[in-house]
Write an enzyme that holds these catalytic residues in place. Sequence first.
Site, PDB file in Angstrom:
ATOM      1  N   SER A 200       0.837  -1.201   0.000  1.00  0.00           N
ATOM      2  CA  SER A 200       0.000   0.000   0.000  1.00  0.00           C
ATOM      3  C   SER A 200       0.867   1.245   0.000  1.00  0.00           C
ATOM      4  O   SER A 200       1.941   1.269   0.613  1.00  0.00           O
ATOM      5  CB  SER A 200      -0.912   0.009   1.231  1.00  0.00           C
ATOM      6  OG  SER A 200      -1.561   1.266   1.378  1.00  0.00           O
ATOM      7  N   TYR A 228      -2.065  -0.209  10.445  1.00  0.00           N
ATOM      8  CA  TYR A 228      -2.058  -0.607   9.039  1.00  0.00           C
ATOM      9  C   TYR A 228      -0.767  -0.186   8.343  1.00  0.00           C
ATOM     10  O   TYR A 228      -0.084  -1.009   7.714  1.00  0.00           O
ATOM     11  CB  TYR A 228      -3.257   0.006   8.325  1.00  0.00           C
ATOM     12  CG  TYR A 228      -3.358  -0.357   6.866  1.00  0.00           C
ATOM     13  CD1 TYR A 228      -3.931  -1.564   6.469  1.00  0.00           C
ATOM     14  CD2 TYR A 228      -2.890   0.503   5.877  1.00  0.00           C
ATOM     15  CE1 TYR A 228      -4.027  -1.905   5.124  1.00  0.00           C
ATOM     16  CE2 TYR A 228      -2.975   0.172   4.536  1.00  0.00           C
ATOM     17  CZ  TYR A 228      -3.547  -1.036   4.166  1.00  0.00           C
ATOM     18  OH  TYR A 228      -3.632  -1.364   2.835  1.00  0.00           O
TER      19      TYR A 228
END
Length: 377
Positions: A200, A228
């Site tokens: 990501s 995350y």
Amino acid sequence: MAMTSSSSEEGTTKEKKKQGLGWIEWLRGWFYVVYEMLFQRIMASHLQNPMPLPPINDLTCIVTGSTSGIGLEIARQLAQSGAHVIMAVRNLERAHELIQKWQNEWSGMGLPLNIEAMELNLLSLDSVVRFAEAYNARSGPLHVLINNAGIFSIGEPQRFSKDGYEEHLQVNHLAPALLSTLLLPSLLRGSPSRIVNVNSILHQIGFVDTEDMNVTSGKRKYSSLVGYSSSKLAQIMFNSVLHKRLPVESGISVLCVSPGVVQTNVARDLPKIVQTAYHLIPYFIFDVQEGSRSTLFAATDPQVPEYCEMLKTDDWPVGPFLSQDCRPANPSEESHHIQTQYEVWEKTLEMIGLPSDAVERLLEGEEVKCRYGVRQE
């Protein structure tokens, strides 16, 4: 006296160990996130949608997290292009429903799709070990492992798996690291083969403290965004070391890819200005088909192994990384810290219950014991 002074200096150095990103690094990271959001469609304008795939009838691919989002799209396109696809999923019922649906849609267009489902729960390291043991027992080749599954528990309080690890860390990093390592015997049989980790752009604002992987010490305030982004950075660091430790003659390439900013609900946990941009400029956000392109490219393009080998030959400090436009990219400055990479490597192997020489032993055909996989859920 000189030795005492040296020891004192070492102690001071340890005390000054970095505790997080500096504000300039943090701003730079957010710049990259916003830049990708605003300009990804322009940067990827040369790509076709859907991504045309080369002949892959001889490929066997495992795709985790393939019952929703880009994982579903990746599994479907690989299967429809002729690959043997194993959907590694927690919800077998949902997977079987999708397989039946795809078979019905494909009926009359060629041979039936070669696709199946196997149970894999990334929130249980026992489940990961059992999956790997079951697949390795087939004694067949594995050509592509796509670690796609991930979670972003938006706005939720900090949660831990049954193994005692923060959930983002386990699903996004620890479980894929364990799965990749344990499947090396099958990947070796399928050589040339690849491990593709769906990462990501948010790794740009991540920070990894190997002494506080669960973010419980209080040194950093926990949020789902912290969990995350840190887990995604840890994945890049671990795979940078794995990339270096896999000898060229093994024929196994390992790389991370960014799918871009894909239309999901994750924006609810982002800063207000980014949320506003998310809702005001939907034109710039990828749909799942567009978001699957970089992973499909990484899994099938014949030039990818050459790229991975070139970085290894050049002794590049960080592992191979492809951006959402299917071009080589340089991950965050933080990911280039070689000492931290090896600290993440050692800490990860310790947390997933593998010895530090597990990779070398598995490539030599030795049996490696993991402390997980014995207990029943």
